[in-house]
Each structure stands twice: as C-alpha cells, then as structure tokens.
Design an enzyme around this catalytic site. Structure first.
Site, PDB file in Angstrom:
ATOM      1  N   LEU A  28       0.878  -1.167   0.000  1.00 15.57           N
ATOM      2  CA  LEU A  28       0.000   0.000   0.000  1.00 15.57           C
ATOM      3  C   LEU A  28       0.915   1.216   0.000  1.00 15.57           C
ATOM      4  CD1 LEU A  28      -2.869  -0.503   2.651  1.00 15.57           C
ATOM      5  CD2 LEU A  28      -3.170   0.006   0.233  1.00 15.57           C
ATOM      6  N   ASP A  29       0.536   2.262  -0.718  1.00 14.74           N
ATOM      7  CA  ASP A  29       1.338   3.481  -0.689  1.00 14.74           C
ATOM      8  C   ASP A  29       1.476   3.970   0.747  1.00 14.74           C
ATOM      9  OD1 ASP A  29       1.604   3.478  -3.431  1.00 14.74           O
ATOM     10  OD2 ASP A  29      -0.075   4.835  -3.782  1.00 14.74           O
TER      11      ASP A  29
END
Length: 241
Positions: free
Chosen positions: A44-45
């Site tokens: 996930l960013d």
C-alpha cells in the site's frame, strides 16, 4: 525453542497507519512474535491506510493466491491540481481552474473508467525496469515508457462532490492504481486531479472487521497476535466459498 511449533500458521489483517510501509508492518510483527517466516500480500502506498494482510508460517504459500483477489478502496481526489506521483506526496506539476461541474458531470467521468480498460502505471511505483524500481528512476528525474496494464473496475460509487474535492469508493482488480484512476479522471474532465486520501477496506474476503490496529500491534503480546490471526482451516473455508 521451536518457533514453528509455537506459532500457528495463518493471516494477520492489520489496519495500516499512514506513513508506514508493508515492510515496517512485517518487521513489527516479527519482533512481537519473535518469528521470522512472515510475508505481506502486496503493498500500500505510504499515505494509504487500511487492510494489509500478513501471511505467517505455512500461510506464506498462499501469498500469490491471496494477492490475486479483488480490492475495495475508499478515496478522495482533488480536481485542478496534477502532481508528479499522482497523489499529494509529491510536487505540483500543473494547476488549472476547476469548472462548476455537476454531480452528473463527475459521475459521467467515473463511468468512463468502469468495466475493463487499461492503465499506464505511474513512474512513482514499485514496478521494476531492469531490476530497478521505477520510483528510484523517478527520483533521478528519469521517465521511462510503461506498458499499459489491463484492469477492471467492477463497481464504483461517488459519495461526495464538494469542488474541488470528490469522495468515492472503487472495487477493482489486482494491480490497480487508485492514484492513476484519480489522475485519469481529472484528465478526462480537462482540469487534472490527484489523490489526497486512500483507505483499503477489503482485500478478497478479508476486511477491517478482523483487523488489528497498527498501534495495538506494536505493543501486542504473542498470545494477543495469535488470537487475532485467521488460521489456515478458516482461510481454506473462506477461499472455497
């Protein structure tokens, strides 16, 4: 002491905090469990929050299968501003006036990016070119051609339109970049856009209802983490449904 005997295999769903990586969560869990065989199911960013699945013990063999499942994200985009990373984490590239769009105008743009279509992954991504992640090239100011990827949006919903901001939910396939989704919708509307918030609420059959918060994970005992884990027999049942 035999870690393999003491730790049951399974999946730990973590509600990731912002400004953390998948590797950070793996490191925290290894430390708290005193157990090394732990992996993660996709990244996930750093700015994103929500469902991050950690596979523990024999569950690491399910990593690829679990990563292939569809995802649900809740996000917010800001119209009128384009950035280099397609989210709020990098410098502004272009600023344009935002027309007085109606909710119908916004929904029409979202509708164009539903079903099957292709995305060009952003330069600021973990995709590798000759073994080097693209984000490392981007930091050096290098831009390379990226091949379009086939993606699918099964469903979407626009929740709030308060220009220049738009809140939405999107149900999409593996490998989908919500940053690029926001960017492309902005390009279609002619004023540009970037992603300002992102939360993953579901990955396959795993959602936030079974998640342990990052702050709790940092101080959890082995026993508390094991209690939170979804064990292999239940995972097999979930995947067969």
């Amino acid at each position: 002491m035999s870690d393999i005997e003491e730790i049951p295999s399974g999946v730990l769903v973590v509600d990731k905090d912002p400004n953390m990586t998948s590797h950070d969560l793996v490191a925290i869990t290894r430390r708290q469990l005193k157990f090394k065989k732990i992996g993660h199911c996709g990244t996930l960013d750093p700015m994103a929050t929500g469902v991050m699945m950690l596979v523990i013990g024999k569950a690491t063999k399910l990593q690829d299968k679990l990563m292939c499942e569809d995802k649900v994200y809740v996000g917010s985009l800001k119209l009128g501003v384009t950035t280099g990373s397609q989210d709020k984490e990098s410098d502004t590239v272009e600023v344009k006036d935002v027309p007085d769009f109606s909710e119908k105008d916004i929904d029409k743009a979202f509708k164009k990016f539903s079903g099957d279509f292709e995305q060009i992954p952003p330069m600021v991504s973990a995709i590798k070119r000759n073994g080097v992640p693209l984000y490392k090239l981007a930091r050096k100011g290098i831009t390379v051609e990226r091949k379009p990827r086939a993606v699918t949006v099964m469903d979407y919903k626009v929740h709030r339109v308060e220009l220049p901001e738009v809140d939405f939910t999107v149900n999409c396939t593996k490998g989908f970049y919500v940053r690029t989704y926001a960017h492309d919708i902005g390009q279609d509307l002619g004023c540009g856009a970037h992603l300002i918030a992102l939360r993953r609420t579901r990955s396959g059959k795993f959602d936030l209802s079974r998640a342990i918060k990052t702050e709790d994970l940092k101080v959890a005992t082995r026993e508390q983490i094991i209690e939170k884990m979804i064990k292999l027999d239940e995972i097999a049942e979930m995947l067969s449904e």
